[in-house]
Design a protein around this motif. Structure first.
Motif, PDB file in Angstrom:
ATOM      1  N   ARG A 125       0.891  -1.177  -0.002  1.00 11.73           N
ATOM      2  CA  ARG A 125      -0.078  -0.055  -0.083  1.00 11.73           C
ATOM      3  C   ARG A 125       0.759   1.184  -0.056  1.00 11.73           C
ATOM      4  NH1 ARG A 125      -3.397   0.805   4.897  1.00 11.73           N
ATOM      5  NH2 ARG A 125      -3.349   3.301   4.722  1.00 11.73           N
ATOM      6  N   HIS A 158      16.698   0.814  25.086  1.00 10.34           N
ATOM      7  CA  HIS A 158      16.957  -0.542  24.420  1.00 10.34           C
ATOM      8  C   HIS A 158      18.387  -0.601  24.248  1.00 10.34           C
ATOM      9  CE1 HIS A 158      17.669   0.939  20.359  1.00 10.34           C
ATOM     10  NE2 HIS A 158      16.726   1.912  20.677  1.00 10.34           N
ATOM     11  N   ASN A 168      18.236   2.296  14.306  1.00  7.03           N
ATOM     12  CA  ASN A 168      17.101   3.427  15.099  1.00  7.03           C
ATOM     13  C   ASN A 168      17.791   4.786  14.753  1.00  7.03           C
ATOM     14  OD1 ASN A 168      15.294   1.724  16.566  1.00  7.03           O
ATOM     15  ND2 ASN A 168      17.035   0.739  17.120  1.00  7.03           N
ATOM     16  N   ALA A 220      13.144   0.769   7.567  1.00  2.00           N
ATOM     17  CA  ALA A 220      14.226   0.885   8.511  1.00  2.00           C
ATOM     18  C   ALA A 220      13.570   0.824   9.772  1.00  2.00           C
ATOM     19  CB  ALA A 220      15.042   2.086   8.359  1.00  2.00           C
ATOM     20  N   PRO A 222       9.884   0.046  11.317  1.00  2.00           N
ATOM     21  CA  PRO A 222       8.466  -0.465  10.877  1.00  2.00           C
ATOM     22  C   PRO A 222       7.375   0.445  11.795  1.00  2.00           C
ATOM     23  CG  PRO A 222       9.668  -1.956  12.599  1.00  2.00           C
ATOM     24  CD  PRO A 222      10.578  -0.841  12.065  1.00  2.00           C
ATOM     25  N   ARG A 223       7.727   1.209  12.644  1.00  2.00           N
ATOM     26  CA  ARG A 223       6.761   1.921  13.482  1.00  2.00           C
ATOM     27  C   ARG A 223       6.031   2.993  12.646  1.00  2.00           C
ATOM     28  NH1 ARG A 223      10.011   3.784  18.143  1.00  2.00           N
ATOM     29  NH2 ARG A 223      11.464   4.055  16.568  1.00  2.00           N
ATOM     30  N   ASN A 266      14.200  -3.136  21.545  1.00  2.00           N
ATOM     31  CA  ASN A 266      14.579  -2.248  20.244  1.00  2.00           C
ATOM     32  C   ASN A 266      13.482  -2.365  19.120  1.00  2.00           C
ATOM     33  OD1 ASN A 266      15.700  -1.737  17.813  1.00  2.00           O
ATOM     34  ND2 ASN A 266      17.574  -2.824  17.889  1.00  2.00           N
ATOM     35  N   PRO A 267      13.056  -1.160  19.135  1.00  2.00           N
ATOM     36  CA  PRO A 267      11.668  -0.958  18.122  1.00  2.00           C
ATOM     37  C   PRO A 267      11.868  -1.368  16.667  1.00  2.00           C
ATOM     38  CG  PRO A 267      12.792   1.215  18.399  1.00  2.00           C
ATOM     39  CD  PRO A 267      13.546   0.270  19.381  1.00  2.00           C
ATOM     40  N   THR A 268      13.000  -1.515  15.967  1.00  2.00           N
ATOM     41  CA  THR A 268      13.197  -1.839  14.822  1.00  2.00           C
ATOM     42  C   THR A 268      13.499  -3.161  14.631  1.00  2.00           C
ATOM     43  OG1 THR A 268      15.620  -0.769  14.704  1.00  2.00           O
ATOM     44  CG2 THR A 268      13.649   0.711  14.062  1.00  2.00           C
ATOM     45  N   PHE A 307       7.135  -6.807  15.762  1.00  2.00           N
ATOM     46  CA  PHE A 307       7.761  -6.005  16.512  1.00  2.00           C
ATOM     47  C   PHE A 307       7.186  -5.592  17.919  1.00  2.00           C
ATOM     48  CE2 PHE A 307       8.748  -5.609  11.814  1.00  2.00           C
ATOM     49  CZ  PHE A 307      10.298  -5.310  11.867  1.00  2.00           C
ATOM     50  N   HIS A 332       6.072  -2.829  19.154  1.00  2.00           N
ATOM     51  CA  HIS A 332       5.255  -1.806  19.052  1.00  2.00           C
ATOM     52  C   HIS A 332       3.786  -2.248  18.740  1.00  2.00           C
ATOM     53  CE1 HIS A 332       6.320  -1.686  15.034  1.00  2.00           C
ATOM     54  NE2 HIS A 332       4.994  -1.147  14.493  1.00  2.00           N
ATOM     55  N   GLU A 333       4.026  -3.577  18.329  1.00  2.00           N
ATOM     56  CA  GLU A 333       2.618  -4.299  17.793  1.00  2.00           C
ATOM     57  C   GLU A 333       2.041  -5.152  19.053  1.00  2.00           C
ATOM     58  OE1 GLU A 333       3.360  -5.540  13.279  1.00  2.00           O
ATOM     59  OE2 GLU A 333       4.742  -6.342  14.616  1.00  2.00           O
ATOM     60  N   GLY A 391      -7.283  -0.706   7.914  1.00  2.00           N
ATOM     61  CA  GLY A 391      -7.893  -1.020   6.729  1.00  2.00           C
ATOM     62  C   GLY A 391      -7.140  -1.006   5.207  1.00  2.00           C
ATOM     63  N   LEU A 438      -5.775   0.020   1.848  1.00  2.00           N
ATOM     64  CA  LEU A 438      -6.030   1.364   0.913  1.00  2.00           C
ATOM     65  C   LEU A 438      -6.368   2.598   1.725  1.00  2.00           C
ATOM     66  CD1 LEU A 438      -7.097  -0.698  -2.362  1.00  2.00           C
ATOM     67  CD2 LEU A 438      -4.708   0.486  -1.941  1.00  2.00           C
ATOM     68  N   GLY A 439      -6.099   2.364   2.734  1.00  2.00           N
ATOM     69  CA  GLY A 439      -6.638   3.620   3.881  1.00  2.00           C
ATOM     70  C   GLY A 439      -8.148   3.861   3.718  1.00  2.00           C
TER      71      GLY A 439
END
Lengths: 329, 705
Positions: free
Chosen positions: A3, A226, A248, A321, A323-324, B124-126, B162, B164-165, B409, B411-412
């Motif tokens: 998307r 982190h 990050n 890089a 995902p947030r 680590n968020p990424t 990740f 944040h999910e 959802g 396609l926005g």
């Protein structure tokens, strides 16, 4: 992700259309009559009128614009007033030299900015000195830097050649790539020696700019919680820096890189002039001096498209890089 | 999906199995940090042994050095710029402070685990969870087993996500699973002889010691109780020792075998949890226990606040650091630092650093001695109605609703609705006080914003009293709500200017106001960063009062403050009510605070009020199972009492549900609750509740112990 890329592509098409519109407006508002200029001073009014009709210049503006678009889509950017070649043919001849120069410059930028950022963020000895030296190099104007490099490395030390792509002088296409794959080692080294200086001159400014942003972002990332967690796991400091902090820190770095690569494209024009590099820059300067508007417009469209594509790629890379960002968009 | 009754501890307690080889030996640890303000002494001469398999809680207020102690053990302090360290922290013979990097890292990899406060920022968020779990060189299968062990359902798919999910509670479980996954021993690996760590670790890769630094502080109370239970189970199943750093005596009491009380970088007292809590020797421990705002403390009960403030860490006093605030301090306390000595036999086992554990004067005298030891007794309407409550309402919310749309959802398209607040009605009489409680995402903050006019509701009506100006706000973090470059005086000036007070009168007015909130004239010239946390919150209250509001809206007013400061800010708010007749609307996650500050309590769940009524009545006999569960989940200082758990986590507010929103977590849910949405209805006695079985909740067995 699909998307996101679809969205970026749609935006990309929109921006490119806007670009063609701007270019078209400039083209039509240029005071010189391209038809009259093309036919020469002695042409009769009847001939001019007939040619205008044949070329569609008597059509309404929006029709002209759609015809203009149609021609672009068919790869027809018009004919150069100076070389009398199709502009696409001219571009095909000069672009490889510029692309090769820009790619080598991009490699420089990648290596130098990463080295500068990582070195100064790791707090190792000498980081400050490197930073000062690079910042002072980067604060000089490109043409001046080019002249200094030529003086130092060519005139005084005689280390590197100062002009052209090869010693033989005539070169078309991708010299480095074709010589590399056809095993012409001598030609490859010769090409490399020629590209070294101009590409470095182009790369210095953007490298320092990106390197500084990287440094700041890395230092910021190294202070995050982190990173403390990563350290508590007993992994080495370099692993912490590369595996945990670097990714990050990429978001602002990628933004900066996108902007700086745009500057590279303009920097190329100046640097090619200084180093007599037979690329788009040299072609454009000649076109500008000779009021060769179709050529200028052709180059503008191509460079503009490259710039827009690079920045769209940056947007996508940022999400890869971090995902947030996927949720934020 | 049940409210578990109090978990039974195993018959044998882990730490009482005779002498064992300690996993960590801390000797005479001193840590100081060089900063622009001077040399901050974080830890002073701390010695401690951590036995294998024991849970040791390190308790103290902010600045006590408790986190520095945890980080010293983890080997994280040695690299901090400006740190001056002496003494030693030995784990498996390796000094975590002085050893070379390779040895220190080997211990970190094989023997230690770390869990930090905020699971969102400490992962680590990424990087995907799976990659973070296996980073110490453990197999994926083991990492997944650890995830399952830490209570993460469908571990394999979670590993591909990740951080944040995940929800807050799951994130902390992931962090705990990560701490559990130490690198197994590597006997086959050639280790250079200069690293004295050959063969560290065990075959399974279970860490010997987990350092958990405030692991439950950032979590909702129901999740906090679950995480404490998880730690208790894991240490029994895996046999690893846990150093549990916390500011909350209740959490410490529920899990610890031993408690260490830190004050200004010194150990005040250390000993078995039951003994320390049952018979505190050091005056600081006593004060800390007395100053604790607990759900068990009725509104009218006295709380002994600790006078004064902790010593300046750059220039601690030569003697006992607590002496300036201690009601029992003598000359020798101020001159020489007391060492740790065995506690009086009457108090139980353990050590304390106090010259005069016996009160030199009878307790009754001390309590009466207001100068030395202020008693804070919240005024309550039941004590003869000191509050000028009148008929007019300071705030009325009538069937207020607010809906947000979040993107989502394909396609926005088809963004989803978040019903942040649905059909909320509240009223606070002039001079009254109402507390709004609930877990994160329940809509309490949106309600607060609607109440003060910051956001407009989609439906419903907000009315402030006719005499009232705009309500004023007091935020959780006063530090960031006060403009950093303006002095407190200038901030007040600005407010007075708005009210049209002549320039020459403003200075006197600000000084009077500052005095009213317990600050002296110097505060007028100070900027927010020069004030301590408690002072900042007072300054923020002063600014709010400058426009003479009839209603003060407080958003978590004390949750950023230490217990001893919090109780004094609550006291101030109560005093303002009785003197100025200001009404209070307090939004808090802390039921103890709610009980202390309000006479009316409203409990929110997923955007709706599920229970409301007089605070004491609700505490005595909650009508909604959610209120019941919340109350039960709060830790008390009763040693070894693990709070029964309220199952599940606070729900996502996205979308609509049929039936009762609490039903998925409710231990009493019936078929009817699935389809029939309970409406908020009157129960009599000023109480309202949205539960079909409100009248029966108290009759369900096994809920209260």
């Amino acid at each position: 992700m699909i998307r996101l890329i679809a969205g970026r592509l749609a935006a990309l098409i929109g921006i490119l259309l806007a670009l063609t519109l701007v270019v078209f407006i400039i083209d039509t508002t240029v005071p010189t009559d391209p038809v009259a200029a093309n036919l020469g001073a002695g042409a009769s009014q009847t001939l001019i009128k007939a040619t205008r009709h044949a070329l569609g210049y008597d059509q309404p503006v929006y029709v002209q614009y759609f015809r203009f678009l149609e021609r672009i889509l068919h790869g027809d950017l018009g004919t150069s007033l100076r070389t009398h070649n199709a502009i696409t043919a001219d571009l095909a001849q000069f672009a490889p030299a510029t692309i090769e120069l820009s790619l080598v410059a991009a490699i420089w930028i990648f290596v130098l900015s990463l080295a500068l950022g990582l070195w100064s963020a790791s707090g190792r000895r000498g980081a400050e000195t490197i930073r000062v030296v690079m910042v002072s190099f980067a604060s000089a104007p490109t043409f001046f830097l080019g002249i200094v490099f030529v003086l130092a490395l060519y005139s005084w030390l005689g280390l590197l050649p100062a002009s052209g792509r090869t010693t033989a002088g005539v070169a078309t296409g991708f010299v480095l790539i074709s010589d590399f794959f056809t095993g012409k080692f001598g030609g490859y080294m010769d090409g490399l020696r020629h590209v070294l200086m101009p590409s470095l001159v182009i790369a210095l400014g953007p490298s320092v700019a990106i390197g500084r942003v990287l440094r700041g972002a890395l230092l910021d990332a190294m202070r995050q919680d982190h990173v403390r967690t990563a350290r508590s796991k007993g992994i080495s400091e370099w692993a912490v820096l590369l595996r945990h902090a670097l990714r990050n820190a990429l978001t602002p770095v990628l933004s900066m890189a996108g902007l700086q690569l745009g500057l590279v494209l303009t920097g190329v024009i100046v640097v090619e002039t200084v180093f007599a590099w037979p690329g788009l820059g040299l072609y454009t300067s000649a076109a500008l001096v000779n009021s060769d508007f179709p050529a200028v417009i052709g180059v503008t469209l191509v460079l503009g498209a490259i710039y827009v594509i690079i920045n769209a790629a940056v947007d996508v890379l940022q999400v890869v890089a971090d995902p947030r960002l996927k949720q934020a968009r | 999906m049940t409210l578990l009754s109090q978990s039974e501890r195993p018959a044998e307690t882990v730490a009482s199995n005779g002498p064992r080889q300690p996993v960590a030996v801390i000797q005479d640890l001193q840590v100081a940090f060089r900063s622009r303000q001077g040399r901050v002494q974080a830890l002073r001469s701390v010695s401690l042994e951590i036995a294998a398999g024991e849970v040791i809680a390190v308790v103290g207020e902010s600045g006590s050095g408790k986190s520095v102690l945890g980080q010293s053990i983890l080997g994280l302090v040695a690299r901090t710029p400006g740190a001056e360290i002496s003494g030693s922290v030995r784990i498996a013979g390796v000094d975590m402070l002085a050893a070379d990097d390779r040895a220190r890292r080997a211990v970190q990899r094989h023997l230690l685990g770390a869990v930090f406060q905020d699971p969102l920022t400490s992962l680590n968020p990424t990087t995907k969870i799976g990659a973070q779990l296996t980073e110490r060189g453990i197999r994926r299968a083991r990492a997944l087993a650890n995830l399952g062990d830490a209570g993460v359902p469908s571990a394999a798919s979670r590993a591909g996500q990740f951080p944040h999910e995940l929800s807050g509670g799951l994130r902390q479980r992931v962090a705990i699973a990560m701490a559990l996954g130490a690198a197994p021993a590597e006997p086959h690996k050639a280790v250079p002889t200069d690293v004295p760590v050959y063969g560290l670790g065990n075959a399974t890769g279970t860490p010997q010691l987990i350092v958990a630094d405030e692991p439950t502080t950032a979590l909702d109370v129901s999740v906090q109780a679950q995480i404490v239970l998880l730690f208790d189970r894991l240490r029994r199943e895996h046999g690893c020792a846990v150093l549990f750093v916390t500011h909350d005596l209740g959490v410490a009491a529920s899990i610890a075998d031993r408690i260490v009380v830190l004050y200004a970088g010194r150990i005040c007292e250390v000993g078995p949890a039951a003994d320390i809590l049952g018979g505190p020797t050091h005056w600081y421990t006593k004060a800390l226990l007395a100053a604790r705002i607990s759900v068990d403390t009725p509104a009218g009960a006295p709380i002994l606040a600790i006078p004064g403030a902790p010593p300046n860490p750059t220039a601690p006093p030569p003697g006992c650091p607590f002496a300036p605030r201690c009601p029992n301090a003598q000359d020798d306390c101020r001159a020489t630092m007391p060492d740790l000595t065995p506690r009086p036999a009457s108090d139980g086992a353990g050590m304390a650093s106090c010259f005069h554990p016996q009160p030199l004067r009878p307790v009754a005298d001390r309590v009466a001695d207001a100068a030395a030891h202020r008693i804070i007794k919240s005024p309550s309407p039941r004590d003869g109605a000191p509050f000028p409550i009148d008929e007019e309402m300071a705030l009325e919310l009538r069937q207020v609703s607010k809906r947000f749309v979040v993107a989502g959802g394909r396609l926005g398209l088809g963004g989803q609705d978040v019903y942040a607040v649905a059909d909320v009605s509240l009223a606070i009489p002039s001079g009254g006080s109402l507390a709004l409680v609930g877990e994160s995402g329940c809509g309490k903050t949106t309600t607060l914003r609607i109440a003060c006019g910051l956001i407009r509701p989609d439906a419903g009506e907000v009315r402030w009293g006719t005499r009232a100006g705009r309500p004023q706000l007091v935020f959780q973090d006063a530090g960031s709500s006060l403009t950093p470059w303006m002095t407190i005086g200038a901030l007040l000036d600005e407010q007075f200017g708005r009210r049209g007070i002549p320039r020459r009168e403003r200075r006197d007015a600000s000084l009077a106001l500052l005095e009213r909130v317990g600050l002296d004239a110097r505060a007028a010239g100070a900027k927010a960063r020069n004030l301590s946390g408690g002072q900042r919150q007072r300054a923020a209250i002063a600014r709010a009062l400058a426009s003479e509001p009839r209603l003060l809206i407080c958003d978590e007013p004390v949750s950023a403050l230490d217990a001893s400061l919090a109780i004094r800010v609550l006291e101030l708010l109560q005093a303002l009510r009785s003197e100025l007749g200001v009404a209070l609307l307090t939004v808090t996650h802390d039921l103890g605070v709610a009980r202390r500050i309000a006479e009316d309590l409203a409990v929110m769940y997923r955007g709706e009020i599920v229970e409301q009524g007089p605070v004491e009545a609700v505490f005595a006999r909650p009508a909604h199972p959610y209120t019941e569960g919340l109350l039960a989940a709060i830790p008390t200082t009763e040693p070894g009492r693990l709070s029964p758990k309220l199952a599940g986590e606070p729900p996502s507010p996205i979308g609509r549900v049929t039936g009762c929103a609490f039903q998925p977590r409710c231990p009493f849910a019936q078929a009817r609750c699935l389809i029939d949405k309970p409406l908020l209805r009157e129960l009599g006695g000023g109480r309202r509740c949205a539960c079909h079985f409100a009248e029966q909740v108290d009759g369900f067995p096994g809920l209260r112990n």
